[in-house]
Design an enzyme around this catalytic site. Structure first.
Site, PDB file in Angstrom:
ATOM      1  N   GLY B 152      12.755  72.594  12.496  1.00 21.08           N
ATOM      2  CA  GLY B 152      13.599  70.730  12.158  1.00 21.08           C
ATOM      3  C   GLY B 152      13.253  70.414  13.700  1.00 21.08           C
ATOM      4  N   GLY B 153      13.504  69.632  14.922  1.00 18.78           N
ATOM      5  CA  GLY B 153      12.661  69.001  16.151  1.00 18.78           C
ATOM      6  C   GLY B 153      11.672  70.111  16.257  1.00 18.78           C
ATOM      7  N   GLY B 378     -19.575  52.096   0.068  1.00 16.76           N
ATOM      8  CA  GLY B 378     -18.573  52.155   1.043  1.00 16.76           C
ATOM      9  C   GLY B 378     -19.122  53.572   2.159  1.00 16.76           C
ATOM     10  N   ALA B 379     -18.743  54.706   1.781  1.00 13.31           N
ATOM     11  CA  ALA B 379     -18.988  55.382   2.627  1.00 13.31           C
ATOM     12  C   ALA B 379     -19.892  55.696   3.760  1.00 13.31           C
ATOM     13  CB  ALA B 379     -19.201  57.033   1.560  1.00 13.31           C
TER      14      ALA B 379
END
Lengths: 73, 486
Positions: B152-153, B378-379
């Protein structure tokens, strides 16, 4: 538990280097794929015994296809 | 928040524990926070900065390899380390101290989450920790070591920090096995839900896996030293080695880039983050001429070294962390492109790949690029190209910098012409066209001519060339931004 090795990308199966019953260590190459102008080894991600090799040389695999099963030791 | 199997004290019926558990058991309890803090700091340097009471948290200052550091530790001997408002205050004050002293802060976590008995008060207090962690992000290095359940937290605390280290007993999850079982019917244990395998390989939540608690704490100490005492680049400490020995001869052959990175860095200094997650890119801290640097390297062994959604995200977060703390970057490029596929597109490769473009473009730290074999498409841009503001771009002789491989390119550009040629002649025609294409469009000569590569460097001169480029750059430069967990 059998550990399944799946193809991570679309590729041709260039070489199958293991067969059922072989003992492999983590990092050993199971199958050599060819894709993106590269020869790409598919390594065993666990150590164990090869339970099944699901591809043959010359096959085309797509993302997610089963390549082999390894029984962990 | 949540309960875990290991934290029965969190059940609403449990009375709030006020009294100390018996003295002797706590003294020999390996979860004793005093012991854990002593193990973390240099011997004899620990000075507590919070009361050693039943708040569930203990904080201290001390030294790590001589670096002044703040640390806090869950007290798992009380209610499984559950976090109440007093314990949360201890953490907030520890952060205030680290921010005031401008030093690294390390959290040793072992906690089932918020104290249920305190209700919303504890939730509020846990939220205050998240808030100050975010305020501190990019200002002081934050490292988390998860030694037991962090639920959780207690899961989101580490997740907000720069680096998360997981010990063998560490388990991180938002909702524990009981809740998962009751809500979804899935039968799963803590190990499979939030242990080393899922977080090391699948989720990317954890940066470093450790085999023992001692190793986990040791890795945290190494990180504090690397980020807290970065040193100065000493060019005379850089010995040249032939880095091409770390590569296969065939350009088509995949290889593991780890030995290359280890050889590029000072011997034995490499500390890899996210080793198993998105393994097609390697992100590592280490020393280079005794100075802390970050290395980003495509790993052709995995996915041919292609960039994809998780690897772009992993690299982007690493670039932003290094930039925030003034750690210069070495970018080792051998990339065939972005991974094609429906899965990638649906997985948001456009959005997640954009993070890497953004991270490099905004980075103020010196960042030097080395193209060893190829940089396509693009790489090529995403791997710290000249256009994104690279400090300097080197390439090895014979490296290819292109939109795509020459043969693939001419098959598109000359599709009609090739189709008109008799099938048996096609390979010859294609080879001729490809050679011509490389002359005019690809190849490192063309890249130099248009200024996207600054210099061709021999593999045997690469270390010193990179050192000279880093030494010439602005040493104090760093970005001014937080390190959101991308």
């Amino acid at each position: 538990m059998a550990y399944e090795v799946h193809a991570e990308l679309v590729a041709n199966v260039l070489h199958v280097l293991v067969e059922a019953g072989d003992t492999v260590a983590e990092g050993d190459t199971l199958v050599l794929l060819e894709s993106m102008k590269m020869e790409i080894p598919v390594p065993a991600e666990v150590s164990g015994t090869v339970a099944e090799v699901a591809v043959n040389e010359g096959d085309v695999v797509t993302e997610g296809d089963l390549i082999a099963q390894i029984t962990e030791t | 928040m949540t309960t875990t199997e290991n934290a029965p004290a969190l059940a609403p019926t449990a009375p709030p524990a006020q009294a100390r558990p018996p003295k002797l058991p706590r003294d020999i309890d390996p979860r004793n926070p005093n012991k854990r803090l002593e193990a973390f700091f240099d011997e004899g340097t620990v000075e507590l900065i919070s009361a050693d009471d039943d708040s569930g948290m203990l904080a201290a200052v001390g030294c790590v390899d001589g670096v002044h550091t703040v640390a806090f530790c869950s007290d798992a001997t009380i209610m499984g380390g559950a976090m109440g408002h007093e314990g949360c205050k201890v953490v907030v004050r520890a952060y205030e101290r680290a921010l005031a002293d401008e030093v690294p802060i390390v959290g040793l976590w072992h906690s089932g989450g918020a104290r249920l008995a305190e209700g919303v008060l504890s939730l509020h207090a846990v939220g205050l920790i998240f808030n100050i962690m975010t305020q501190a992000s990019g200002k002081v290095p934050q490292i988390s070591v998860v030694l037991g359940p962090a639920a959780g937290g207690a899961a989101y605390g580490p997740a907000l920090t720069d680096v998360v280290i997981l010990g063998p007993e560490g388990r991180i999850f938002v909702t524990g096995p009981d809740v998962v079982r009751s809500v979804t019917g899935e039968d799963v244990d803590m190990l499979r839900l939030g242990g080393p395998e899922p977080h090391g390989r699948r989720s990317g939540v954890v940066h470093v896996l450790a085999d023992s608690e001692a190793q986990a704490i040791g890795e945290a100490r190494r990180l504090v030293a690397l980020l807290g005492d970065q040193g100065n680049l000493d060019e005379s400490a850089i010995a040249d080695v032939d880095l091409s020995e770390q590569m296969p001869e065939s350009k088509k052959r995949a290889y593991d880039v780890h030995p290359f990175v280890a050889t590029l860095l000072d011997e034995g200094s490499m500390l890899e983050l996210h080793q198993r997650w998105a393994p097609n890119i390697v992100t590592a801290l280490g020393r280079f001429g005794r100075r802390t640097v970050g290395v980003i390297a495509n790993n052709p062994l995995r996915l041919g070294g292609c960039l994809d959604s998780p690897s772009a995200e992993k690299a982007a977060r690493f670039v932003r962390m290094c930039d925030a703390y003034g750690v210069p970057l070495l970018v080792v490029v051998d990339v065939p492109g972005y991974l094609p596929g429906v899965g990638q597109e649906w997985d948001g490769v456009v959005r997640r790949g954009a993070k890497l473009l953004h991270a490099f473009s905004e980075a103020q730290v010196p960042r030097v690029t080395l193209v060893t074999r190829k940089a396509y498409g693009g790489a090529y841009i995403a791997m710290n190209a000249r256009s994104l503001g690279a400090t300097r771009v080197f390439a090895w002789p014979g490296a290819e910098v292109a939109v795509m491989g020459a043969v693939a390119a001419i098959r598109i550009l000359h599709r009609r012409n090739i189709a008109a040629v008799a099938a048996d002649l096609r390979p010859i025609v294609e080879a001729e066209l490809a050679a011509e294409h490389e002359r005019i469009a690809g190849g490192v000569d063309r890249a130099i001519e248009i200024g996207v590569v600054d210099e061709v460097v021999e593999p045997s001169r690469t270390r010193s060339a990179l050192a000279t480029a880093l030494a010439a750059a602005d040493k104090g430069a760093r970005g001014h931004h937080g390190n959101i967990p991308l």
